[in-house]
Motif scaffolding. Structure first.
Motif, short mmCIF file in Angstrom:
data_model
loop_
_atom_site.label_atom_id
_atom_site.label_comp_id
_atom_site.label_asym_id
_atom_site.label_seq_id
_atom_site.Cartn_x
_atom_site.Cartn_y
_atom_site.Cartn_z
N VAL A 118 9.56 -83.37 46.83
CA VAL A 118 8.95 -83.36 45.50
C VAL A 118 9.42 -82.12 44.73
O VAL A 118 9.76 -82.22 43.54
CB VAL A 118 7.41 -83.42 45.59
CG1 VAL A 118 6.76 -83.17 44.24
CG2 VAL A 118 6.96 -84.77 46.15
N LEU A 119 9.47 -80.98 45.38
CA LEU A 119 9.91 -79.76 44.71
C LEU A 119 11.37 -79.88 44.25
O LEU A 119 11.68 -79.54 43.11
CB LEU A 119 9.75 -78.54 45.62
CG LEU A 119 10.25 -77.21 45.04
CD1 LEU A 119 9.53 -76.87 43.73
CD2 LEU A 119 10.08 -76.09 46.06
N ALA A 120 12.23 -80.37 45.11
CA ALA A 120 13.64 -80.52 44.73
C ALA A 120 13.79 -81.46 43.54
O ALA A 120 14.56 -81.19 42.61
CB ALA A 120 14.45 -81.02 45.91
N THR A 121 13.03 -82.53 43.55
CA THR A 121 13.10 -83.50 42.45
C THR A 121 12.54 -82.90 41.17
O THR A 121 13.12 -83.06 40.10
CB THR A 121 12.35 -84.79 42.82
OG1 THR A 121 12.87 -85.29 44.07
CG2 THR A 121 12.53 -85.86 41.75
N ARG A 122 11.42 -82.21 41.27
CA ARG A 122 10.83 -81.59 40.07
C ARG A 122 11.74 -80.50 39.50
O ARG A 122 11.83 -80.34 38.29
CB ARG A 122 9.43 -81.05 40.37
CG ARG A 122 8.41 -82.18 40.40
CD ARG A 122 7.00 -81.69 40.54
NE ARG A 122 6.07 -82.76 40.19
CZ ARG A 122 4.80 -82.79 40.57
NH1 ARG A 122 4.29 -81.81 41.29
NH2 ARG A 122 4.03 -83.80 40.20
N ARG A 123 12.39 -79.76 40.35
CA ARG A 123 13.33 -78.75 39.86
C ARG A 123 14.46 -79.41 39.07
O ARG A 123 14.86 -78.93 38.02
CB ARG A 123 13.90 -77.93 41.01
CG ARG A 123 12.95 -76.86 41.52
CD ARG A 123 13.55 -76.08 42.66
NE ARG A 123 12.76 -74.89 42.91
CZ ARG A 123 12.88 -74.16 44.01
NH1 ARG A 123 13.75 -74.49 44.95
NH2 ARG A 123 12.12 -73.10 44.17
N ARG A 124 14.95 -80.53 39.61
CA ARG A 124 16.03 -81.25 38.96
C ARG A 124 15.58 -81.87 37.63
O ARG A 124 16.28 -81.82 36.63
CB ARG A 124 16.56 -82.34 39.91
CG ARG A 124 17.83 -83.01 39.45
CD ARG A 124 18.41 -83.96 40.48
NE ARG A 124 17.54 -85.09 40.77
CZ ARG A 124 16.85 -85.27 41.90
NH1 ARG A 124 16.94 -84.38 42.87
NH2 ARG A 124 16.09 -86.32 42.08
N VAL A 125 14.36 -82.43 37.61
CA VAL A 125 13.87 -83.16 36.44
C VAL A 125 13.23 -82.22 35.41
O VAL A 125 13.51 -82.32 34.21
CB VAL A 125 12.85 -84.24 36.87
CG1 VAL A 125 12.18 -84.89 35.68
CG2 VAL A 125 13.53 -85.30 37.73
N LEU A 126 12.38 -81.31 35.86
CA LEU A 126 11.61 -80.46 34.95
C LEU A 126 12.20 -79.07 34.76
O LEU A 126 11.88 -78.39 33.78
CB LEU A 126 10.17 -80.32 35.45
CG LEU A 126 9.38 -81.62 35.64
CD1 LEU A 126 8.03 -81.33 36.30
CD2 LEU A 126 9.20 -82.33 34.31
N GLY A 127 12.98 -78.63 35.73
CA GLY A 127 13.52 -77.28 35.69
C GLY A 127 12.68 -76.32 36.52
O GLY A 127 11.55 -76.62 36.90
N ASN A 128 13.25 -75.17 36.80
CA ASN A 128 12.60 -74.18 37.67
C ASN A 128 11.43 -73.46 37.03
O ASN A 128 10.61 -72.88 37.73
CB ASN A 128 13.63 -73.14 38.13
CG ASN A 128 14.62 -73.71 39.11
OD1 ASN A 128 14.30 -74.62 39.87
ND2 ASN A 128 15.83 -73.20 39.09
N GLU A 129 11.34 -73.48 35.69
CA GLU A 129 10.31 -72.71 35.01
C GLU A 129 9.10 -73.53 34.60
O GLU A 129 8.13 -72.98 34.07
CB GLU A 129 10.92 -72.02 33.78
CG GLU A 129 11.97 -71.00 34.15
CD GLU A 129 12.57 -70.29 32.96
OE1 GLU A 129 12.31 -70.69 31.80
OE2 GLU A 129 13.32 -69.32 33.18
N ASP A 130 9.12 -74.82 34.84
CA ASP A 130 8.00 -75.67 34.46
C ASP A 130 6.78 -75.34 35.33
O ASP A 130 6.92 -75.17 36.55
CB ASP A 130 8.38 -77.14 34.63
CG ASP A 130 7.32 -78.06 34.07
OD1 ASP A 130 7.39 -78.38 32.88
OD2 ASP A 130 6.40 -78.43 34.84
N PRO A 131 5.59 -75.24 34.73
CA PRO A 131 4.38 -74.93 35.51
C PRO A 131 4.11 -75.91 36.66
O PRO A 131 3.64 -75.50 37.72
CB PRO A 131 3.26 -74.99 34.48
CG PRO A 131 3.92 -74.74 33.17
CD PRO A 131 5.31 -75.32 33.29
#
Length: 188
Positions: A118-131
């Motif tokens: 989930v973290l890898a996907t969220r980093r890819r989709v939302l970026g590293n700075e998204d809350p």
């Protein structure tokens, strides 16, 4: 109070069938439900109202579900999103909730695998700075801590803290919570 198997489900009002579970802070029989009834209710509420909170929180006492009810709901919620793209926000949120439920249930290896995905996907989709990404990273770090993987937790929390300080500020409640989590990691 009646024995667990003799309690009446507050949704279907039946005493028979699957064992009635209690998974919230409701008193007396108010929190007694069949897990299947609660899953059906949560699905119906989400489909009609768009309200996902029913998968995590009792509508009566407003406490988060616990134990087998939390885990059962999280598994059912994740299964409900199975046909969605892996980058779909609903699929990611369901995975986040299931990873947390696995962690709370002591199923740390499963929690780590799912939370990392989930973290890898969220980093890819939302970026590293998204809350949301930062919150996901915090939860993965907690899973590392629970397994005694303190070095991994420290690296991840230090990264999250640096990002939160830069994006949200040093006084933001999430930044302060991450500081506390990192301090706890140092103590362990």
């Amino acid at each position: 109070m009646a024995a667990m198997s003799q309690m009446q489900c507050t949704i279907c009002l039946d005493e028979g069938g699957a064992v009635v579970q209690r998974g919230c802070a409701c008193r007396g029989d108010a929190g007694a439900v069949h897990l299947e009834c609660l899953v059906a209710y949560a699905t119906h509420t989400r489909d009609n109202d768009g309200d996902w909170s029913v998968w995590n929180q009792c509508g009566t006492c407003k406490h988060n579900f616990m134990g087998v009810v939390r885990l059962g709901l999280a598994e059912a919620c994740y299964a409900e999103t199975e046909g969605l793209d892996e980058e779909d926000d609903e699929r990611l949120e369901a995975g986040f909730c299931l990873a947390a439920a696995y962690g709370i249930s002591g199923r740390y290896a499963e929690a780590e695998t799912l939370a990392a995905h989930v973290l890898a996907t969220r980093r890819r989709v939302l970026g590293n700075e998204d809350p949301v990404t930062l919150s996901t990273a915090n939860n993965l770090a907690a899973t590392y801590n629970n397994q005694g993987k303190y070095a991994e937790a420290e690296v991840l929390l230090a990264e999250v803290l640096a990002t939160e300080k830069r994006v949200q500020g040093a006084e933001h409640p999430e930044t302060l919570a991450t500081m506390g989590n990192l301090a706890s990691t140092y103590c362990d």
